[in-house]
Structure formats: structure tokens, C-alpha cells
Motif scaffolding. Structure first.
Motif, mmCIF file in Angstrom:
data_model
loop_
_atom_site.group_PDB
_atom_site.id
_atom_site.type_symbol
_atom_site.label_atom_id
_atom_site.label_comp_id
_atom_site.label_asym_id
_atom_site.label_seq_id
_atom_site.Cartn_x
_atom_site.Cartn_y
_atom_site.Cartn_z
ATOM 1 N N ARG A 213 0.786 -1.219 0.000
ATOM 2 C CA ARG A 213 0.000 0.000 0.000
ATOM 3 C C ARG A 213 0.826 1.281 0.000
ATOM 4 N NH1 ARG A 213 -4.916 -0.589 0.024
ATOM 5 N NH2 ARG A 213 -5.250 1.623 0.506
ATOM 6 N N THR A 214 2.103 1.200 -0.188
ATOM 7 C CA THR A 214 2.915 2.414 -0.201
ATOM 8 C C THR A 214 2.458 3.349 -1.323
ATOM 9 O OG1 THR A 214 4.790 1.189 0.664
ATOM 10 C CG2 THR A 214 5.247 3.310 -0.375
ATOM 11 N N GLY A 217 -2.488 5.625 0.001
ATOM 12 C CA GLY A 217 -3.381 6.295 0.943
ATOM 13 C C GLY A 217 -4.362 5.329 1.576
ATOM 14 N N GLU A 218 -5.517 5.878 1.987
ATOM 15 C CA GLU A 218 -6.511 5.067 2.683
ATOM 16 C C GLU A 218 -7.410 4.300 1.733
ATOM 17 O OE1 GLU A 218 -8.683 7.746 5.126
ATOM 18 O OE2 GLU A 218 -6.974 8.305 6.397
ATOM 19 N N THR A 219 -7.740 4.883 0.587
ATOM 20 C CA THR A 219 -8.713 4.258 -0.325
ATOM 21 C C THR A 219 -8.079 3.720 -1.594
ATOM 22 O OG1 THR A 219 -9.154 6.400 -1.377
ATOM 23 C CG2 THR A 219 -10.512 5.807 0.528
ATOM 24 N N LYS A 221 -6.057 1.320 -4.272
ATOM 25 C CA LYS A 221 -6.075 -0.123 -4.542
ATOM 26 C C LYS A 221 -5.374 -0.393 -5.868
ATOM 27 C CE LYS A 221 -10.786 0.313 -6.399
ATOM 28 N NZ LYS A 221 -10.901 1.724 -6.022
ATOM 29 N N GLN A 294 -7.342 5.563 -6.748
ATOM 30 C CA GLN A 294 -7.573 6.171 -5.434
ATOM 31 C C GLN A 294 -8.850 7.010 -5.530
ATOM 32 O OE1 GLN A 294 -4.647 9.000 -4.000
ATOM 33 N NE2 GLN A 294 -5.005 8.403 -1.882
ATOM 34 N N ASP A 295 -9.685 6.914 -4.497
ATOM 35 C CA ASP A 295 -10.956 7.634 -4.529
ATOM 36 C C ASP A 295 -10.707 9.127 -4.717
ATOM 37 O OD1 ASP A 295 -12.009 5.222 -4.106
ATOM 38 O OD2 ASP A 295 -12.957 5.659 -2.177
ATOM 39 N N GLU A 298 -10.795 11.334 -1.525
ATOM 40 C CA GLU A 298 -9.566 11.443 -0.738
ATOM 41 C C GLU A 298 -8.554 12.335 -1.452
ATOM 42 O OE1 GLU A 298 -6.065 8.635 1.259
ATOM 43 O OE2 GLU A 298 -7.628 7.742 -0.010
ATOM 44 N N THR A 299 -8.498 12.238 -2.774
ATOM 45 C CA THR A 299 -7.528 13.017 -3.537
ATOM 46 C C THR A 299 -7.792 14.521 -3.402
ATOM 47 O OG1 THR A 299 -7.309 11.228 -5.128
ATOM 48 C CG2 THR A 299 -6.564 13.391 -5.834
ATOM 49 N N ARG A 301 -9.509 16.044 -1.025
ATOM 50 C CA ARG A 301 -9.873 16.457 0.331
ATOM 51 C C ARG A 301 -9.158 17.758 0.737
ATOM 52 N NH1 ARG A 301 -8.946 11.762 4.277
ATOM 53 N NH2 ARG A 301 -10.564 10.885 2.919
#
Length: 782
Positions: A213-214, A217-219, A221, A294-295, A298-299, A301
Motif C-alpha cells: 500500500r505504499t 493512501g486510505e482508499t 487499490k 484512489q478515490d 480522498e484526492t 480532500r
């Protein structure tokens, strides 16, 4: 009224820059945030793609090592050749299976290995027999994609729902839905394709690469999609949202990458309909799309938070503008205009520009906020440039590693070619050490061979003009070479000044590191490959593996030279035996007859029988003449003329001058055309003609012999004719006499025919026809 106008004008003047700043900030934040996210995801995707390629290469390298390990090439090649000819020997298949199983016990990546011949049949498999495993051996995979594509080149097949196999054949996905299949073709030394080798392994390493996951972020994949828009088996990227693989379909970004067979990036919807920033890279091998997403929430935010701050500041400014007086108009308007200009320059890319903030009011706060955002943006861009530089450096290191690998493989291949073309051991070893030194730039390379009787290592070859002062090294003497022989393993010393076993050589003063590889033939050590470097820490484990492989090739060369010398000794012994047999069967018997006739003549003379003595003398002369013929023929065979110097016609004419003309036989050689023949044809025709001449002299009692050489329809024809007593060819073949079988066998080896025409009292004609074009394109008729 004017106050209202001033107030309205102040508010309007205050609002316009504020609105411009807000819009500019939003645009800058949106574009920069989106681009930064894309660049970050591009970096993540590139790193994962490189890791996936490395994993695929490691699978193939391990399969290549299966074929190249020790005696495995010969076992696998022979098994496939026999299977391709429908000759299968269970004991040999069992031997190959054991070799594959032995390798599998050391493999960390494969659970099964199996071989397919050119008919698509599974020849050998390491899988256990049913019910513990599949009944693999004997199955027909000719319609399987792994066989079809494997014959064309190395391929890696990943498991996807509905599989990579042909329609209607789902056996492999049903049994091994979580397995990867790595396939490489199997070629022999002549680059003839014999079949394919397949390795089945787990996907754990691939999933670990995708789930790392480096930078996500949180969302974030990462997942793989095949050309049908189907997810890789075992994908857990959507598990957190409660979606299974069967519920996921290809997203717009994946479809675009598949349609273009190229990498794309931007704002898309993921397979579950969520807005994402995505990077979709087309990976040609194994033909999949690597998706990194990535969502968007989140990007963006941070951008939304900055927009909220700007809105708060704008509202505050409006409120203050309404309650401000006219005299504040100038002091407030100018800083806002300056701030607007600063924002405009930043929007154009001048990230070194900062707002001049001298006030502590709202305008000052806005200016500091702009300056803070500019600094952050500049830092992000510098970080991105640093990442690009680091990635470039990593790519350069990878390219250097590939170049070194290619150089090592080229050197190994060249050593293999030298081994097959040079049979003189000293010349070969000197050539090998020079190749190693030139290819890898070592300071000095030398080869020692073990003298078991003296228990010493003897220097047999060295690179360059300078050679070691130690021509012999006793095994009990302290040295790295003797330690390698005694321990039976490679010894790598990257700093000889720190090793007590190092034997200092005055003629090699620049040695700073030394690597010694034992040369092993079976269970015996026959010598060492000694490599010197002029730098400390010059060797690595990769060098040990490469030089070990070259050392194994040197051992093969030594064994080939020994077998070649042994074959020459056997040929000499066989020729001596033949000459001894010829002497015993011809000259010895003739001399024995002379002894008997002489004794008979002596008795007749003693008894007064002079008439019969004359008959004895006549027989003695005939036998002596025959013995003289035999001796001249054998002496000529012991010292035949050199075909390379005399040519076929010259060699045959010299034979006629030395043998036939001396015993009263009228002989001649006739060549109607000048025929340029390869050396192997000249050699074969010469020995066939000699056999025919020997038969004519020993058995036919011929007075005339003619050798005729001509060209007919791209073939050379040799005719040997004599006017002797003749014979029955069928009876002669059944008795095995007169070398007829030898002449016909030599003709067959040349790709031609040998016909013998004779009858009692009618002489003999031997006709040999050999095609020139079958032997070589260099043959011409002039």
C-alpha cells in the motif's frame, strides 16, 4: 448617496479580486492536486509493474535453470526426442521425473513441473498420482493455450475466471484456480525445438505486490484485469466494500487501456461506480492491465478544505468591506490587487513568486495563505522531480544489470562454441581464460589442473603475457586454490590482505581480490579456475554463479579432449591390428610357402630330380613376386600421399607409380573434367579406389587397370576396371572377402552408391556414384 456608491464600489472592488483569487486557487488546487495524484499513482504503478516483471523473470529464470542444471539438458532433450518419435521408456521417464522432483524440492516458487512434447502430450509431471493429485502424464494439451503459445516462446499465464484455456477445456482452472503457469520452450544445442517445460506456482508473491500500500493512501487499490475485462483470481482489492470478483466488471479506464493497448490515466469511475483518480498501464507480458486507483474524495480532500478556507476569508472580507469607510478603500484595494497579481503569476507557473505581506489584517492573512500554498506547491513539485530522478537512476541500474547479464550469457555461449570447435586442450584453456578476462575485465585469469599422483595443482593456462610464479601448488601448501580443492566449493575473497590463505605472487602484485572455482567432474575435483581482480570487493554471488557455469563448461572441454585423444589411440591400435592381420594372412603365409618349396627343392636336388627342381624354382619365384606385391601395397598404406597436397588424381597416380608399375601391371588414371570436390568426398573415393586396386592385384591377376573419374548430373562417378580373372560378387559378399562391404559402406557414408560388376573370366568393374550437392554447396564442376 456617494457613500453608498463608495460603499458599493468598495464592496465591488473587494469582491472582484476575492472572487478571482478563489477561482484561481480552486483551479490551481484542482489541477495540481489531480496531477500530483496521477504522478504519485504513476510512480506506484511503475514500481508495481517493475516488481511484477521481476517476478515473471524469476519464474522463467528458475525454469531455465531446470534445463541447464548439471546433466539435466541431456536427460530432458533425449526424453523429448524419443517422445516426439513415439518412443517412450518408463525407466527413462522416471529418471527425468526424479531430476525434476529433486529440483522442485529446492524451489520456492513452483509446486509442479511438467514436460510436453511436440504432440502436446504431457510426457513427465512431478504431480503426485491420483487421488492426491491430477492424472497429468499422458494427457493431451495440444489445444491448450499454454502449449500453443509455449512453442512460440516464453509465456506466463495468470488465472482469471473463465480461464486462459481453449473453449470447452477448463481442467486447469478448475483444479488450480489460484496458480500461475510459466512456460518456456525447450531447444537442443542445434536450436531445434523439442517441446515445452511448464511450471505451476502460487500467486502469493503477485498478490503481495498488488496489495502493498505504499503511496496508495486510505482508499487506494491495485488490481490486474485481463483482455476480457475480468479480475485476477484471488483479488481482494474490493473485499472491503463487500464485492466479490464475479460482481466486478471492467471500468472505463481499463477498457480504454485495453482498446489502445497502452497506458492511460485520469478521472474515471471504478468497477463499483465510485469516482477515482486512476492509472491504467498495459503490461504486454502477460497481456493484462495493471490498474492503480484512489478515490477522488480522498484526492481532493485538501483542495476542498482550502476552498472552504477561501470562502470563509471571502465572506469575512465582504463583511468588513460593507462596514469599512471610504478612507480604507485605497489601503485595502491596493494590497488586494497586488495579491491578485501574485495569484495570477503563481497560476502561470511562477512558483518562486510570493506575496509581500506587511499587514496583519485580512489581506495579510490572505497573502500569507497564498504564500503558504505556494511553498507547499513548490515543495510538492520538487519532491516529484526528485522521485523522477530516483526512478531514472533505478532504471539505469536495471539496464546496467541487464547489460551485465547479457554479457555473461554471451561469454558463456562463446565459451560453449570454442569448446565444440577446439579439441587441443592447451589451446582451448588459453582461449577460455582470455575470453573471461576480456569479457569481465578481470586483472588475471588462470586454470590449474590436479596431478593426483603428486598431489599438486599444475598451471595449464593463464591470460595475458604475465603468468604466475607458482607453476605448481601442493595441496598441503597454504593457498586459496588448495583450500577450494580440499573443501570442494568456491572460495571468494574480496580483500586478500585480510585472508591468511592468500598466496602472494610477485608477478601479480596488483591482486586485491581473488575468486577460485573448483572444476568438478562427477564427484572428483580435477582442477580450479582462479580469477584475480585489482579492486577490493570486486566479486559478488552473481559472479560466483556465472564463473561456476563457465567452470562446468571447462570441465566438459577437458573431458571432450580426453575422449578425443582416447578415440585417436583406439584408431591407431585398430590400424596396427589390421596391418598385423594383413601381414599374417598374406606375406607371412607366402614366406612360409617359400620355406616349404625351398626345402622340397633341396630334397629333390639331393635325390637327383633336376626336372622337378625347375618347377619348384618357378613356384618360388611366383610366390616371391606375390609377396613383393603385398609388401609394396602395405608400405604404401603405411605412408599414403597427402590428399590436401596431391589431390585425388595425384594421390592415385602416385599409388600406381609406387605399387602397380613396380609389379608389371599397366595402370592409368583418367579424369574427363576438372572436378572440384570437398575433402570428405576426395578422401572417401581415394580409399574405395585403393580397396579396388588391392583386390585387382591380390586376387584378379590383372595385367591392366584403369581408373576413370567423371561428372554426371551434379554427381562424381569413379570407375575402376581390370582385365583379371573375375569372380562371383554374390558369393564374395556371402563369404565377406575382398573388402566389398568396406567399399559399399564408405559409399553410403558419402550419400552415394557402389555397384560391382564381375563374372569368372570377364574382369571386374567397380562403379561409385556420389552426389556433390548433398555433401556441400562448395562443390563445382569445371
Amino acid at each position: 448617496m456617494i457613500r453608498i456608491r463608495l460603499l458599493v464600489g468598495f464592496v465591488v472592488i473587494a469582491l472582484l479580486p476575492l472572487i478571482g483569487v478563489s477561482i484561481g486557487t480552486y483551479i490551481v488546487n484542482y489541477r495540481s492536486g489531480r496531477q500530483q495524484s496521477i504522478d504519485r499513482l504513476e510512480s506506484v504503478a511503475a514500481r508495481k509493474e517493475l516488481a511484477i516483471q521481476g517476478w515473471i523473470e524469476s519464474l522463467r529464470d528458475e525454469l531455465v535453470s531446470v534445463i541447464q542444471a548439471d546433466y539435466a539438458p541431456g536427460l530432458i532433450w533425449n526424453a523429448l526426442r524419443l517422445a516426439n518419435e513415439d518412443e517412450i521408456y518408463p525407466w527413462y521417464i522416471n529418471l527425468v521425473r526424479k531430476r525434476l522432483q529433486a529440483f522442485l524440492t529446492q524451489s520456492t516458487q513452483f509446486d509442479e513441473l511438467f514436460l510436453l512434447d511436440l504432440h502436446g502430450r504431457v510426457l513427465v509431471s512431478t504431480a503426485p498420482a491420483p487421488p492426491a493429485g491430477p492424472a497429468r502424464e499422458g494427457e493431451d494439451y495440444r489445444n491448450q493455450e499454454l502449449f500453443i503459445r509455449g512453442l512460440q516462446g516464453a509465456v506466463t499465464l495468470l488465472p482469471f475466471p473463465q480461464g486462459n484455456l481453449a473453449a470447452g477445456d477448463q481442467e486447469l482452472p478448475l483444479l488450480y484456480g489460484d496458480s500461475v503457469f510459466s512456460v518456456i520452450p525447450v531447444d537442443d544445442m542445434d536450436q531445434q525445438r523439442l517441446g515445452v517445460l511448464v511450471g505451476r506456482g502460487k500467486l502469493d508473491a503477485l498478490h503481495a505486490i498488488l496489495e502493498e500500500r505504499t503511496g496508495l493512501g486510505e482508499t487506494g487499490k491495485a488490481y490486474l484485469v485481463n483482455n476480457q475485462g475480468v479480475l485476477l483470481n484471488g483479488t481482494r482489492a474490493f473485499a472491503a466494500r463487500g464485492a466479490s470478483i464475479s460482481e466486478v466488471v471492467a471500468a472505463a479506464g481499463v477498457s480504454e487501456a485495453l482498446a489502445k493497448s497502452a497506458s492511460v490515466s485520469g478521472l474515471y469511475k471504478d468497477p463499483l461506480g465510485v469516482n477515482v483518480i486512476g492509472v491504467y498501464r498495459w503490461v504486454a507480458d502477460p497481456g493484462v492491465v495493471l490498474a492503480v486507483e484512489q478515490d477522488a474524495s480522498e484526492t481532493f480532500r485538501v483542495m476542498i478544505a482550502a476552498l472552504g478556507i477561501n470562502l470563509v476569508i471571502a465572506i469575512t472580507a465582504i463583511v468588513l468591506a460593507v462596514f469599512a469607510s471610504l478612507w480604507l478603500t485605497r489601503s485595502i484595494a491596493n494590497p488586494i490587487i497586488e495579491l491578485a497579481e501574485t495569484a495570477s503569476q503563481i497560476a502561470k507557473g511562477d512558483f518562486e513568486r510570493t506575496a509581500n505581506v506587511e499587514r496583519n489584517d485580512e489581506v495579510g492573512v490572505l497573502g500569507r495563505a497564498f504564500n503558504s500554498m505556494t511553498v507547499q506547491l513548490r515543495d510538492l513539485i520538487n519532491t516529484l522531480e526528485r522521485r523522477v530522478a530516483e526512478r531514472t537512476q533505478d532504471l539505469q541500474a536495471a539496464n546496467e544489470a541487464l547489460r551485465q547479464r547479457a554479457l555473461q550469457m554471451e561469454t558463456s555461449a562463446q565459451v560453449g562454441r570454442e569448446i565444440t570447435s577446439i579439441l587441443n586442450l592447451d589451446v582451448l584453456l588459453r582461449r577460455v581464460v582470455e575470453l573471461i578476462q576480456d569479457a569481465f575485465g578481470y586483472y588475471h585469469v588462470q586454470v590449474f589442473l590436479l596431478d593426483r599422483d603428486a598431489q599438486q595443482l599444475v598451471l595449464r593456462a593463464h591470460s595475458g603475457d604475465v603468468f604466475s610464479q607458482y607453476q605448481r601448488i601442493a595441496l598441503e601448501q597454504t593457498s586459496i586454490n588448495s583450500q577450494s580443492v580440499l573443501l570442494g566449493k568456491p572460495i571468494m575473497v574480496n580483500d586478500v590482505s585480510q585472508d591468511t590463505n592468500f598466496l602472494y605472487d610477485e608477478k601479480l602484485p596488483e591482486t586485491r581480490a581473488e575468486l577460485v572455482i573448483p572444476l568438478r567432474l562427477g564427484e572428483q575435483i580435477i582442477g580450479t579456475l582462479d580469477v584475480h581482480a585489482s579492486q577490493v570487493d570486486a566479486f559478488s554471488e552473481q559472479d560466483v554463479r556465472v564463473l561456476q557455469g563457465l567452470g562446468d563448461q571447462i570441465v566438459v572441454a577437458i573431458e571432450n579432449a580426453r575422449l578425443y585423444d582416447q578415440s585417436r589411440e583406439l584408431a591407431v591400435l585398430e590400424e596396427r591390428t589390421r596391418l598385423a592381420r594383413e601381414l599374417h594372412d598374406s606375406v607371412t603365409q607366402s614366406l612360409y610357402s617359400l620355406v616349404l618349396l625351398t626345402e622340397g627343392w633341396r630334397r629333390q636336388v639331393s635325390a637327383g630330380g633336376s626336372a622337378e627342381a625347375e618347377d619348384y624354382l618357378s613356384k618360388i619365384g611366383a610366390i616371391a613376386q606375390s609377396s613383393l606385391k603385398e609388401m609394396r601395397m602395405l608400405i604404401h598404406e603405411l605412408r599414403p600421399p597427402t590428399l590436401q597436397q596431391e589431390g585425388l588424381v595425384g594421390a592415385l597416380q602416385k599409388r600406381l607409380d609406387v605399387v602397380e608399375s613396380k609389379v608389371g601391371i599397366e595402370a592409368r588414371v583418367v579424369m574427363e573434367d576438372f572436378i572440384e570436390m570437398p575433402p570428405e568426398i576426395e578422401d572417401g573415393l581415394y580409399w574405395i579406389a585403393l580397396e579396388a586396386l588391392n583386390n585387382a592385384m591380390k586376387h584378379a591377376q590383372a595385367k591392366r587397370v584403369t581408373i576413370r573419374i567423371s561428372a554426371v548430373n551434379d554427381s562424381v562417378v569413379l570407375e575402376v576396371t581390370d582385365d583379371g580373372v573375375g569372380f562371383d560378387p554374390l558369393a564374395a559378399r556371402q563369404s565377406g572377402g575382398m573388402g566389398l562391404n568396406n567399399m559399399q559402406e564408405r559409399a553410403r557414408q558419402l550419400g552415394g552408391t557402389c555397384a560391382i560388376s564381375s563374372a569368372p573370366g570377364e574382369g571386374t568393374l567397380v562403379t561409385v556414384t556420389v552426389p556433390l550437392l548433398r555433401v556441400g554447396a562448395g562443390s563445382t564442376i569445371k
